[in-house]
Write a protein that holds these residues in place. Structure first.
Motif, short mmCIF file in Angstrom:
data_model
loop_
_atom_site.label_atom_id
_atom_site.label_comp_id
_atom_site.label_asym_id
_atom_site.label_seq_id
_atom_site.Cartn_x
_atom_site.Cartn_y
_atom_site.Cartn_z
N ASN A 258 0.82 -1.30 -0.24
CA ASN A 258 -0.10 0.16 -0.13
C ASN A 258 0.86 1.26 -0.03
OD1 ASN A 258 -2.69 -1.21 0.00
ND2 ASN A 258 -2.40 -1.90 2.17
N HIS A 259 2.17 1.28 0.06
CA HIS A 259 2.98 2.49 -0.12
C HIS A 259 2.68 3.10 -1.39
CE1 HIS A 259 6.55 4.80 -0.64
NE2 HIS A 259 6.73 4.64 0.80
N PRO A 260 2.78 4.45 -1.48
CA PRO A 260 2.25 5.28 -2.62
C PRO A 260 3.06 4.96 -3.57
CG PRO A 260 2.46 6.64 -0.53
CD PRO A 260 2.93 5.21 -0.19
N LEU A 261 4.46 4.80 -3.52
CA LEU A 261 5.22 4.34 -4.92
C LEU A 261 4.86 2.82 -5.31
CD1 LEU A 261 8.78 5.22 -3.78
CD2 LEU A 261 7.29 6.33 -5.27
N VAL A 262 4.36 1.95 -4.56
CA VAL A 262 3.87 0.71 -5.17
C VAL A 262 2.51 0.89 -5.73
CG1 VAL A 262 3.47 -1.66 -4.44
CG2 VAL A 262 5.73 -0.47 -3.46
N LYS A 263 1.62 1.58 -5.14
CA LYS A 263 0.49 1.91 -5.42
C LYS A 263 0.67 2.46 -6.90
CE LYS A 263 -2.97 3.00 -3.09
NZ LYS A 263 -3.78 3.64 -1.61
N GLN A 264 1.28 3.41 -7.18
CA GLN A 264 1.56 4.18 -8.48
C GLN A 264 1.89 3.21 -9.41
OE1 GLN A 264 4.14 7.42 -8.14
NE2 GLN A 264 4.27 7.57 -10.64
N LEU A 265 2.99 2.35 -8.96
CA LEU A 265 3.49 1.16 -9.92
C LEU A 265 2.16 0.08 -10.47
CD1 LEU A 265 6.09 -0.13 -11.32
CD2 LEU A 265 5.94 -1.51 -9.23
N ARG A 266 1.52 0.03 -9.47
CA ARG A 266 0.41 -0.92 -9.79
C ARG A 266 -0.86 -0.31 -10.58
NH1 ARG A 266 -1.45 -3.71 -3.93
NH2 ARG A 266 -2.80 -5.07 -5.46
N GLU A 267 -0.95 1.09 -10.47
CA GLU A 267 -1.88 2.19 -11.25
C GLU A 267 -1.27 1.99 -12.71
OE1 GLU A 267 -2.29 5.50 -9.30
OE2 GLU A 267 -3.60 4.77 -7.73
N GLU A 268 0.05 2.04 -12.97
CA GLU A 268 0.63 2.33 -14.27
C GLU A 268 0.74 0.74 -15.09
OE1 GLU A 268 4.34 3.65 -13.42
OE2 GLU A 268 3.60 6.06 -13.18
N HIS A 269 0.60 -0.13 -14.11
CA HIS A 269 0.73 -1.47 -14.76
C HIS A 269 -0.51 -2.40 -14.32
CE1 HIS A 269 4.53 -0.45 -16.79
NE2 HIS A 269 4.64 0.04 -15.57
N PRO A 270 -1.76 -2.29 -14.53
CA PRO A 270 -2.79 -2.97 -13.90
C PRO A 270 -2.50 -4.71 -14.39
CG PRO A 270 -3.59 -1.55 -15.91
CD PRO A 270 -2.21 -1.29 -15.51
N GLU A 271 -1.81 -4.92 -15.62
CA GLU A 271 -1.89 -6.09 -16.18
C GLU A 271 -0.68 -6.87 -15.05
OE1 GLU A 271 1.83 -3.96 -17.78
OE2 GLU A 271 -0.14 -3.50 -17.09
N LEU A 272 0.01 -6.39 -13.94
CA LEU A 272 0.87 -6.96 -13.04
C LEU A 272 -0.21 -7.25 -11.64
CD1 LEU A 272 3.89 -7.91 -13.06
CD2 LEU A 272 4.05 -5.81 -11.41
N ASP A 273 -0.55 -8.52 -11.54
CA ASP A 273 -1.41 -8.93 -10.61
C ASP A 273 -0.67 -8.88 -9.15
OD1 ASP A 273 -0.21 -11.46 -10.30
OD2 ASP A 273 -1.75 -12.47 -11.89
N SER B 202 10.87 -8.29 -2.06
CA SER B 202 12.31 -7.85 -1.75
C SER B 202 12.81 -6.59 -2.74
CB SER B 202 13.37 -8.78 -1.93
OG SER B 202 13.42 -9.75 -3.05
N ARG B 203 12.15 -7.07 -3.99
CA ARG B 203 12.57 -5.91 -4.88
C ARG B 203 11.61 -4.55 -4.66
NH1 ARG B 203 12.67 -9.23 -10.73
NH2 ARG B 203 14.54 -10.24 -10.27
N LEU B 204 10.42 -4.97 -4.18
CA LEU B 204 9.59 -3.68 -3.94
C LEU B 204 10.03 -2.78 -2.47
CD1 LEU B 204 6.04 -5.11 -4.15
CD2 LEU B 204 7.37 -3.60 -5.77
N TYR B 205 10.83 -3.71 -1.57
CA TYR B 205 11.10 -3.00 -0.57
C TYR B 205 12.29 -2.26 -0.75
CZ TYR B 205 13.83 -2.86 4.04
OH TYR B 205 14.14 -2.06 5.35
#
Length: 317
Positions: A29-44, A53-56
């Motif tokens: 739910n971190h803003p950077l991760v949420k932004q990534l998910r919004e830009e790439h909805p194909e990534l479930d 670990s990469r997200l961290y």
């Protein structure tokens, strides 16, 4: 060190499992991760959980960069670089990839290092070459040198736009008016544009030739460097104590090779006619007018003569 059994038992601890889930959810739910998910909805989300670990790393290094302590104290795993995440499809399935990317400070440092590698100096203080330049300061130190400085600026601009020509500059004026400084500025600016160059302080260079004349390999390497560099500056020419060998076989050979090929630049306290008199005289053979004229035929036609007027700046702040 914990045993494998201890680790497995700790995993059965409900409080620890809950803390792990909270950390995981907080990361997703971190803003950077949420932004990534919004830009790439194909990534479930299941795919994201495989790369926690990469997200961290991505979030932590972004935080470090936002509070950058400077390149020397960079806390990231690869100093001067940050984690950049991209989504790419492999065999039709999107996945998350991490690449280490140089930050702006690292790019700037690498650029400066590259510029320094393009510039060599013989007996010129490195602080003059890499001390930093301010065009307003260059113009403002003494208004009387404005005409010369503008001509220098024009030469730099024209070279950047149209490339090198065999034509250089002969900058002459009184002691301490900034001739060496201005030529170092020219060398630095054209090094930024990708050209390599050498600046040679003539009095020390001529003296040093006496010690390396017996070392044929070192002498050849030195002369070849001066022949082949894009930009060559003879600093304070006319102040050296010439001997016939240095004048005719070293200086003459260098100038003979460069004329009609690459630009050569000069700073001097002499105007051109004064330099010709200097080059016509050696400590061993006295006055040899024709030999001085022969060298001047390789200098005068290939330079724009620029007088530099102004006050002696040495010792001033």
């Amino acid at each position: 060190m914990e045993s494998t059994g201890d680790v497995l038992r700790s995993m059965n601890n409900p409080a620890l499992r809950q803390r792990s889930r909270d950390l995981e959810q907080g990361l997703l739910n971190h803003p950077l991760v949420k932004q990534l998910r919004e830009e790439h909805p194909e990534l479930d989300e299941s795919r994201l959980r495989l790369h926690l670990s990469r997200l961290y790393q991505y979030v932590e290094e972004s935080r470090h960069c936002a509070n950058c302590p400077g390149l020397a104290a960079c806390p990231n795993d690869f100093p001067g670089h940050y984690s950049k995440l991209t989504v790419e499809s492999v065999s039709g399935a999107p996945d998350l990839y991490e690449r280490k990317t140089p930050c702006a400070l690292k790019v700037a440092q690498d650029s400066q290092d590259s510029i320094r590698k393009r510039i060599r100096s013989f007996y010129v203080d490195e602080r003059v070459l890499h001390g930093g330049y301010d065009e307003i300061d260059i113009m403002g130190k003494d208004p009387r040198r404005g005409v010369a400085v503008n001509k220098l600026f024009d030469y730099i601009t024209t070279t950047k736009e149209n490339g090198l020509t065999p034509h250089g500059i002969y900058l002459h004026g009184s002691f301490g008016t900034g001739k060496t400084f201005l030529m170092c500025y020219l060398l630095h600016e054209l090094a930024v544009a990708g050209y390599n160059g050498v600046i040679v302080y003539m009095p020390d260079f001529i003296e040093d030739l006496k010690s390396i004349m017996m070392d044929g390999q070192k002498l050849k390497e030195t002369v070849d460097t001066l022949k082949n560099c894009d930009l060559l500056i003879f600093d304070d020419i006319g102040a050296e104590n010439l001997n016939p060998w240095a004048r005719d076989h070293i200086l003459g050979a260098i100038l003979n090779y460069r004329m009609n090929r690459k630009p050569t630049f000069y700073t001097s306290n002499y105007p051109l006619d004064g330099l010709e008199k200097h080059l016509s005289f050696t400590s061993k053979d006295g006055e040899e007018i024709y030999k001085g004229q022969r060298l001047m035929d390789r200098i005068a036609p290939f330079v724009d003569v620029i007088p530099l007027y102004g006050e002696n700046q040495r010792g001033k702040r």
